[in-house]
Design a protein around this motif. Structure first.
Motif, PDB file in Angstrom:
ATOM      1  N   ILE A  30       4.282   5.152   1.004  1.00  0.00           N
ATOM      2  CA  ILE A  30       4.763   4.167   0.046  1.00  0.00           C
ATOM      3  C   ILE A  30       4.273   4.611  -1.323  1.00  0.00           C
ATOM      4  CG2 ILE A  30       4.832   1.727  -0.595  1.00  0.00           C
ATOM      5  CD1 ILE A  30       3.898   1.130   2.316  1.00  0.00           C
ATOM      6  N   TRP A  31       5.222   4.842  -2.246  1.00  0.00           N
ATOM      7  CA  TRP A  31       4.902   5.480  -3.520  1.00  0.00           C
ATOM      8  C   TRP A  31       4.841   4.466  -4.653  1.00  0.00           C
ATOM      9  CZ3 TRP A  31       4.364  10.883  -4.196  1.00  0.00           C
ATOM     10  CH2 TRP A  31       4.626  11.647  -3.051  1.00  0.00           C
ATOM     11  N   GLY A  32       3.929   4.733  -5.583  1.00  0.00           N
ATOM     12  CA  GLY A  32       3.948   3.970  -6.818  1.00  0.00           C
ATOM     13  C   GLY A  32       2.589   3.511  -7.284  1.00  0.00           C
ATOM     14  N   ARG A  33       2.544   3.128  -8.554  1.00  0.00           N
ATOM     15  CA  ARG A  33       1.315   2.655  -9.168  1.00  0.00           C
ATOM     16  C   ARG A  33       0.884   1.335  -8.515  1.00  0.00           C
ATOM     17  NH1 ARG A  33      -1.110   5.732 -11.032  1.00  0.00           N
ATOM     18  NH2 ARG A  33      -0.756   6.109 -13.253  1.00  0.00           N
ATOM     19  N   GLY A  34      -0.353   1.308  -8.028  1.00  0.00           N
ATOM     20  CA  GLY A  34      -0.866   0.126  -7.340  1.00  0.00           C
ATOM     21  C   GLY A  34      -0.855   0.238  -5.834  1.00  0.00           C
ATOM     22  N   SER A  35      -0.217   1.301  -5.318  1.00  0.00           N
ATOM     23  CA  SER A  35      -0.177   1.460  -3.857  1.00  0.00           C
ATOM     24  C   SER A  35      -1.580   1.628  -3.289  1.00  0.00           C
ATOM     25  CB  SER A  35       0.713   2.643  -3.472  1.00  0.00           C
ATOM     26  OG  SER A  35       0.281   3.834  -4.111  1.00  0.00           O
ATOM     27  N   LEU A  36      -2.461   2.247  -4.048  1.00  0.00           N
ATOM     28  CA  LEU A  36      -3.860   2.374  -3.639  1.00  0.00           C
ATOM     29  C   LEU A  36      -4.778   1.466  -4.447  1.00  0.00           C
ATOM     30  CD1 LEU A  36      -4.319   6.226  -3.053  1.00  0.00           C
ATOM     31  CD2 LEU A  36      -4.578   4.407  -1.351  1.00  0.00           C
ATOM     32  N   ASP A  37      -4.453   1.243  -5.704  1.00  0.00           N
ATOM     33  CA  ASP A  37      -5.357   0.507  -6.590  1.00  0.00           C
ATOM     34  C   ASP A  37      -4.578  -0.525  -7.375  1.00  0.00           C
ATOM     35  OD1 ASP A  37      -7.535  -0.261  -8.081  1.00  0.00           O
ATOM     36  OD2 ASP A  37      -7.581   1.529  -9.327  1.00  0.00           O
ATOM     37  N   ASP A  38      -4.510  -1.784  -6.877  1.00  0.00           N
ATOM     38  CA  ASP A  38      -5.073  -2.283  -5.651  1.00  0.00           C
ATOM     39  C   ASP A  38      -4.143  -3.332  -5.065  1.00  0.00           C
ATOM     40  OD1 ASP A  38      -6.914  -2.664  -3.583  1.00  0.00           O
ATOM     41  OD2 ASP A  38      -7.957  -4.218  -4.655  1.00  0.00           O
ATOM     42  N   LYS A  39      -2.828  -3.119  -5.220  1.00  0.00           N
ATOM     43  CA  LYS A  39      -1.902  -4.043  -4.579  1.00  0.00           C
ATOM     44  C   LYS A  39      -1.948  -3.918  -3.069  1.00  0.00           C
ATOM     45  CE  LYS A  39       1.160  -4.782  -8.507  1.00  0.00           C
ATOM     46  NZ  LYS A  39       2.443  -4.464  -9.184  1.00  0.00           N
ATOM     47  N   ILE A  40      -2.428  -2.795  -2.580  1.00  0.00           N
ATOM     48  CA  ILE A  40      -2.629  -2.661  -1.138  1.00  0.00           C
ATOM     49  C   ILE A  40      -3.620  -3.706  -0.637  1.00  0.00           C
ATOM     50  CG2 ILE A  40      -4.427  -0.901  -1.446  1.00  0.00           C
ATOM     51  CD1 ILE A  40      -3.670   0.280   1.222  1.00  0.00           C
ATOM     52  N   GLY A  41      -4.622  -4.027  -1.463  1.00  0.00           N
ATOM     53  CA  GLY A  41      -5.589  -5.046  -1.083  1.00  0.00           C
ATOM     54  C   GLY A  41      -4.988  -6.435  -1.098  1.00  0.00           C
ATOM     55  N   VAL A  42      -4.249  -6.771  -2.156  1.00  0.00           N
ATOM     56  CA  VAL A  42      -3.627  -8.094  -2.261  1.00  0.00           C
ATOM     57  C   VAL A  42      -2.640  -8.309  -1.118  1.00  0.00           C
ATOM     58  CG1 VAL A  42      -2.177  -9.582  -3.687  1.00  0.00           C
ATOM     59  CG2 VAL A  42      -3.915  -8.123  -4.768  1.00  0.00           C
ATOM     60  N   ILE A  43      -1.719  -7.382  -0.949  1.00  0.00           N
ATOM     61  CA  ILE A  43      -0.703  -7.536   0.091  1.00  0.00           C
ATOM     62  C   ILE A  43      -1.335  -7.407   1.475  1.00  0.00           C
ATOM     63  CG2 ILE A  43       1.490  -6.674   0.985  1.00  0.00           C
ATOM     64  CD1 ILE A  43       1.601  -8.010  -1.810  1.00  0.00           C
ATOM     65  N   GLY A  44      -2.302  -6.504   1.623  1.00  0.00           N
ATOM     66  CA  GLY A  44      -2.966  -6.340   2.914  1.00  0.00           C
ATOM     67  C   GLY A  44      -3.660  -7.608   3.366  1.00  0.00           C
ATOM     68  N   ILE A  45      -4.374  -8.270   2.461  1.00  0.00           N
ATOM     69  CA  ILE A  45      -5.076  -9.514   2.804  1.00  0.00           C
ATOM     70  C   ILE A  45      -4.079 -10.613   3.159  1.00  0.00           C
ATOM     71  CG2 ILE A  45      -6.494 -11.380   1.850  1.00  0.00           C
ATOM     72  CD1 ILE A  45      -7.983  -9.184   0.223  1.00  0.00           C
ATOM     73  N   LEU A  46      -3.050 -10.781   2.332  1.00  0.00           N
ATOM     74  CA  LEU A  46      -2.085 -11.854   2.589  1.00  0.00           C
ATOM     75  C   LEU A  46      -1.288 -11.607   3.867  1.00  0.00           C
ATOM     76  CD1 LEU A  46      -0.832 -12.589  -1.037  1.00  0.00           C
ATOM     77  CD2 LEU A  46      -2.388 -13.965   0.363  1.00  0.00           C
ATOM     78  N   GLU A  47      -0.964 -10.336   4.149  1.00  0.00           N
ATOM     79  CA  GLU A  47      -0.301 -10.020   5.422  1.00  0.00           C
ATOM     80  C   GLU A  47      -1.208 -10.382   6.600  1.00  0.00           C
ATOM     81  OE1 GLU A  47       2.605  -8.966   6.460  1.00  0.00           O
ATOM     82  OE2 GLU A  47       3.605  -8.502   4.569  1.00  0.00           O
ATOM     83  N   ALA A  48      -2.496 -10.095   6.468  1.00  0.00           N
ATOM     84  CA  ALA A  48      -3.449 -10.407   7.534  1.00  0.00           C
ATOM     85  C   ALA A  48      -3.518 -11.908   7.777  1.00  0.00           C
ATOM     86  CB  ALA A  48      -4.827  -9.856   7.167  1.00  0.00           C
ATOM     87  N   VAL A  49      -3.600 -12.680   6.702  1.00  0.00           N
ATOM     88  CA  VAL A  49      -3.695 -14.135   6.840  1.00  0.00           C
ATOM     89  C   VAL A  49      -2.400 -14.709   7.402  1.00  0.00           C
ATOM     90  CG1 VAL A  49      -4.071 -16.299   5.606  1.00  0.00           C
ATOM     91  CG2 VAL A  49      -5.386 -14.272   4.968  1.00  0.00           C
ATOM     92  N   GLU A  50      -1.268 -14.228   6.899  1.00  0.00           N
ATOM     93  CA  GLU A  50       0.030 -14.697   7.400  1.00  0.00           C
ATOM     94  C   GLU A  50       0.135 -14.449   8.905  1.00  0.00           C
ATOM     95  OE1 GLU A  50       4.072 -16.209   6.295  1.00  0.00           O
ATOM     96  OE2 GLU A  50       2.166 -16.112   5.225  1.00  0.00           O
ATOM     97  N   HIS A  51      -0.348 -13.282   9.340  1.00  0.00           N
ATOM     98  CA  HIS A  51      -0.285 -12.952  10.768  1.00  0.00           C
ATOM     99  C   HIS A  51      -1.221 -13.841  11.578  1.00  0.00           C
ATOM    100  CE1 HIS A  51       0.462 -10.399  14.265  1.00  0.00           C
ATOM    101  NE2 HIS A  51      -0.839 -10.470  14.512  1.00  0.00           N
ATOM    102  N   LEU A  52      -2.430 -14.052  11.092  1.00  0.00           N
ATOM    103  CA  LEU A  52      -3.377 -14.906  11.812  1.00  0.00           C
ATOM    104  C   LEU A  52      -2.867 -16.336  11.906  1.00  0.00           C
ATOM    105  CD1 LEU A  52      -6.773 -13.576  10.396  1.00  0.00           C
ATOM    106  CD2 LEU A  52      -5.866 -13.248  12.706  1.00  0.00           C
TER     107      LEU A  52
END
Length: 488
Positions: A149-171
């Motif tokens: 997945i390419w683009g600015r923020g993919s590592l720093d740090d939209k991966i964290g925002v989306i990763g956390i919300l995906e985790a909570v949505e799944h739980l």
């Protein structure tokens, strides 16, 4: 003759004792890695990938000149989150702090338990003008290609925002019920210090008396070939971050024509001061987070390296000498000095009346701004050079023995079972430092496995994350929530 034999016997006995003690220390060195417990659930992978891809397309760029920030784009990003995570926005409380920073509260069954906070930021650094053509995919395209997945923020740090919300949505979809409160806090200006984002979140929560067991932010990652003697990738959890200071060295005096210079000119004196500082350097000491790092990785080292680090009481001078040979490891054990700006003169044949230099320093925990100023003045040995130091102190050092650290370590091992997970000292800055005010401990860890090239892409060209890494990050955040839920 008898005396010589006795001396040789005594020396031989001491050598034997030394060998026995050091070999015992080496052979009894126990691992500090918990056994992994593998995750068995499933994630909606297509939804997660599509959501991060779309999130990258919002140009939520932070500029040092805040007037340049397009806050309407930030508003659109917030609306996008509301649409993408319906269960989160239906079942959690959302508060907007200072307009654009977000605080989600997931209420637990027992209010007496201290809450846990997970934090990330959704602002990104600008793409350097003129480098757009060097990107393999456009920097704000969110292109999904070749397993990345390419683009600015993919590592720093939209991966964290989306990763956390995906985790909570799944739980939430699994019916998970937290025992304690969880807060998910997303700043909008981390890249320029977090003063309007994380700092304001902390002030808001502090006024309400909210205190955290721990807060986890971005920071260290799982890096290949990081530690000599360790073949596995090493995941580092930042337990502290260095302070950042700017020192200005300046001198003023009469100039004059260059045809009749004094033996010591203003430029020469400032240059001499910098040379002394670079030659002297701050003292090195393997202690604190640096020492903790090697205590955690030493049991996993090859025998020779393990022998050295298991007997640090003997080999510490040798270890420090080795670490000082590389800039990255040297920065782990001392305050660093980096001259970055030199200003003097306007005319080739006129001696400047003023000369100044700017030095960037990264402070070890325990070295204060006043310590830095005093060290510079003592080293320079020139009373006419004025030394001004400004900046931020190093953050506090968080525990590596608490259940807080162990929950993060266990979560990382559950996802990356071959990685060695250890504490370390973070050189860069993060929003975590703001949370020191309201948390027992603050930690810094981005749950992805990276190469040295990946690290260079974070604020550079061709930033991207592999799909595997992103999905692993989601699993990690679910594991952190579950592990934290089990503890007091």
């Amino acid at each position: 003759m008898k005396k010589m034999k006795f001396t040789l016997l005594a020396l031989g006995s001491l050598l034997l004792l030394f060998i026995i003690v050091t070999m015992f220390n080496t052979l009894t060195l126990e691992t500090r890695q918990p056994a992994p417990a593998h995750y068995t659930g499933t994630i909606k992978e297509d939804h997660a990938i599509d959501t991060l891809s779309k999130a990258i397309q919002f140009q939520t760029i932070s500029y040092q000149d805040r007037s340049k920030m397009n806050l309407a784009e930030f508003d659109r990003f917030i609306s996008f989150l509301e649409q993408s995570f319906p269960a989160v926005h239906d079942q959690l409380e959302l508060e907007k702090v200072n307009g654009h920073s977000l605080v989600y509260k997931w209420k637990g069954r027992f209010a007496a338990k201290l809450p846990v906070g997970l934090t990330s930021h959704y602002d990104v650094v600008p793409v350097l003008e003129g480098t757009e053509k060097n990107w393999e995919q456009p920097p704000f395209s969110g292109t999904v290609a070749d397993g990345k997945i390419w683009g600015r923020g993919s590592l720093d740090d939209k991966i964290g925002v989306i990763g956390i919300l995906e985790a909570v949505e799944h739980l939430l979809s699994e019916g998970f019920k937290p025992e304690r409160d969880f807060y998910f806090m997303f700043g909008h200006d981390e890249e320029i210090g977090g003063d309007d984002g994380a700092s304001m979140i902390v002030s808001t929560l502090n006024d309400r008396g909210v205190k955290f067991a721990f807060v986890l932010d971005e920071g260290g990652a799982i890096v290949e070939n990081m530690v000599p003697g360790v073949t596995q990738p090493v995941g580092v959890i930042g337990v502290s971050e260095k302070g950042s200071a700017t020192a200005e060295l300046s001198i003023e005096g009469s100039g004059g024509h260059s045809s009749q210079p004094k033996d010591r000119t203003n430029i020469g004196r400032v240059a001499s001061a910098i040379a002394k500082l670079e030659e002297t350097q701050f003292p090195a000491d393997l202690q604190g987070p640096g020492e903790d790092l090697f205590e955690f990785v030493a049991p996993e080292m090859s025998f020779g390296m393990k022998y050295v680090f298991a007997n640090k009481f003997v080999f510490e001078p040798v270890i420090e000498k080795i670490l000082l040979q590389q800039p990255a490891s040297a920065a782990l054990i001392r305050t660093t000095i980096a001259p970055t700006i030199f200003q003097a003169g306007e005319q080739y044949n006129a001696l400047p009346e003023k000369a100044s230099a700017i030095i960037n320093l990264r402070l070890m925990p325990g070295d204060s701004l006043e310590d830095v100023r005093a060290f510079i003045e003592k080293t320079v040995e020139d009373e006419e050079i004025l030394v001004k130091v400004d900046g931020s102190e190093a953050s506090g050092v968080s525990s590596v023995d608490s259940w807080h650290f162990k929950a993060i370590q266990q979560s990382a091992r559950n996802v990356y079972d071959e990685a060695v997970i250890a504490p370390y000292l973070m050189f860069a800055g993060s929003d975590a430092k703001h949370y020191d005010r309201i948390a027992e401990n603050t930690y810094r860890f981005l749950p992805v496995q990276l190469t040295s090239d990946d690290l260079n892409r974070m604020h550079g060209t061709n930033e991207h994350v592999s799909i595997e890494n992103f999905l692993n990050a989601i699993q990690f955040y679910m594991e952190v929530i579950k592990e934290s839920n089990r503890n007091e």
